[in-house]
Design a protein around this motif. Structure first.
Motif, short mmCIF file in Angstrom:
data_model
loop_
_atom_site.label_atom_id
_atom_site.label_comp_id
_atom_site.label_asym_id
_atom_site.label_seq_id
_atom_site.Cartn_x
_atom_site.Cartn_y
_atom_site.Cartn_z
N PRO A 65 16.12 -3.42 -11.79
CA PRO A 65 16.09 -4.84 -12.17
C PRO A 65 15.12 -5.64 -11.29
O PRO A 65 14.69 -5.16 -10.25
N HIS A 66 14.79 -6.84 -11.76
CA HIS A 66 13.96 -7.81 -11.02
C HIS A 66 12.49 -7.39 -10.94
O HIS A 66 11.61 -8.17 -11.24
N MET A 67 12.25 -6.16 -10.50
CA MET A 67 10.88 -5.63 -10.47
C MET A 67 10.96 -4.12 -10.52
O MET A 67 11.66 -3.50 -9.73
N ASP A 68 10.27 -3.51 -11.49
CA ASP A 68 10.35 -2.05 -11.61
C ASP A 68 9.52 -1.37 -10.53
O ASP A 68 8.75 -2.01 -9.79
N GLY A 69 9.68 -0.06 -10.42
CA GLY A 69 9.03 0.69 -9.35
C GLY A 69 7.51 0.71 -9.46
O GLY A 69 6.81 0.73 -8.44
N ILE A 70 6.99 0.75 -10.68
CA ILE A 70 5.53 0.77 -10.85
C ILE A 70 4.90 -0.50 -10.28
O ILE A 70 3.93 -0.45 -9.53
N GLU A 71 5.46 -1.65 -10.63
CA GLU A 71 4.93 -2.91 -10.10
C GLU A 71 5.14 -3.00 -8.60
O GLU A 71 4.27 -3.48 -7.86
N ALA A 72 6.31 -2.53 -8.13
CA ALA A 72 6.55 -2.54 -6.68
C ALA A 72 5.54 -1.66 -5.96
O ALA A 72 5.01 -2.03 -4.90
N GLY A 73 5.25 -0.48 -6.53
CA GLY A 73 4.26 0.40 -5.93
C GLY A 73 2.88 -0.24 -5.86
O GLY A 73 2.17 -0.12 -4.87
N ARG A 74 2.52 -0.95 -6.94
CA ARG A 74 1.23 -1.63 -6.95
C ARG A 74 1.16 -2.68 -5.86
O ARG A 74 0.15 -2.78 -5.14
N GLN A 75 2.23 -3.47 -5.70
CA GLN A 75 2.25 -4.51 -4.68
C GLN A 75 2.26 -3.91 -3.27
O GLN A 75 1.63 -4.45 -2.35
N LEU A 76 2.96 -2.81 -3.10
CA LEU A 76 2.97 -2.16 -1.78
C LEU A 76 1.57 -1.69 -1.39
O LEU A 76 1.16 -1.82 -0.24
N ARG A 77 0.82 -1.17 -2.37
CA ARG A 77 -0.53 -0.69 -2.08
C ARG A 77 -1.49 -1.83 -1.75
O ARG A 77 -2.55 -1.61 -1.18
N GLU A 78 -1.13 -3.06 -2.11
CA GLU A 78 -2.00 -4.20 -1.81
C GLU A 78 -1.76 -4.75 -0.41
O GLU A 78 -2.52 -5.62 0.03
N ILE A 79 -0.75 -4.25 0.28
CA ILE A 79 -0.48 -4.69 1.65
C ILE A 79 -1.30 -3.82 2.60
O ILE A 79 -1.09 -2.61 2.68
#
Length: 235
Positions: A65-79
């Motif tokens: 919920p709230h944010m799926d793993g694919i989007e979370a992975g994308r955001q993590l890679r931008e850090i």
């Protein structure tokens, strides 16, 4: 505690899943191995926790919920601080498009549920062993205006800094170490991902495409039906 397990305490792992039973199972087994573990119930909380915790590895569910793993992975890679963090997706979805989507955002591995704790611990331990066994981390390769340094996992092109996730960097560095030598997909999977990790051959194509988007088309050439080659004479 053994010396091996004592050394593992330096490794920080973030477990992300909306199933509390899975989180509890993984946390128990990882802490038993000596790892420092934090958890998050969804992708949004995972990104927030990762910024403060700076994990070296993230176990990331896809359907949350709230944010799926694919989007979370994308955001993590931008850090920037997390660009060398391993991301292992854990999911009940086995469709090829889900796996490709995971590697598109920088996954290092893709594991389908149900989870077998002993097998998972073995794969995680193998990742960190390979990291520790890399020889001569001060190596540097330079071709034309492209400089690839293993000392700090940095890539520069002229005056521009090129940010690469861990697997993209390792693939580029490996190819650049042997200019003008052709490697097929199977060889690259073995060298970069390891024999104990199963990923699709298409994963190599995805990483090559992303490298070309970042450093240009001229450095890595495709030999149709054979494989890929890094050239020391880019056009």
């Amino acid at each position: 505690m053994s010396a091996a397990k004592a050394s593992q305490q330096l490794h920080r792992i973030l477990v992300v899943d909306d199933d509390p039973d899975i989180v509890e199972l993984l946390q128990y087994n990882l802490e038993k191995e000596g790892y420092d573990v934090r958890t998050a119930p969804d992708g949004r909380k995972a990104v927030e926790t990762a910024r403060n915790f700076s994990p070296e590895l993230v176990l990331l569910d896809i359907m949350m919920p709230h944010m799926d793993g694919i989007e979370a992975g994308r955001q993590l890679r931008e850090i920037p601080e997390l660009r060398q963090t391993y991301i292992l997706f854990l999911t009940a979805r086995s469709e090829e498009y889900s796996e490709v989507a995971a590697f598109e955002v920088g996954a290092d591995d893709y594991i389908t549920k149900p989870i077998k704790p002993r097998a998972l611990m073995s794969r995680i331990n193998a990742l960190f062993r390979r990291e520790a066994q890399k020889a001569d981390t001060g190596d540097q390769v330079q071709v034309a205006d492209l400089v690839i340094s293993r000392k700090n996992y940095t890539v520069t092109q002229g005056e521009k800094s090129v940010v690469l996730p861990k697997k993209e960097f390792e693939l580029l560095f490996f190819l650049a170490q042997s200019p003008n030598k052709v490697f097929n997909r199977e060889e690259l999977l073995q060298k970069i991902w390891g024999a104990d990790i199963y990923v699709l051959e298409r994963t190599v194509d995805v990483h090559i495409r992303k490298l070309r988007e970042k450093i240009g088309e001229t450095y890595i050439r495709t030999l149709k039906g054979v494989g890929y080659m890094f050239t020391d004479q880019p056009e």
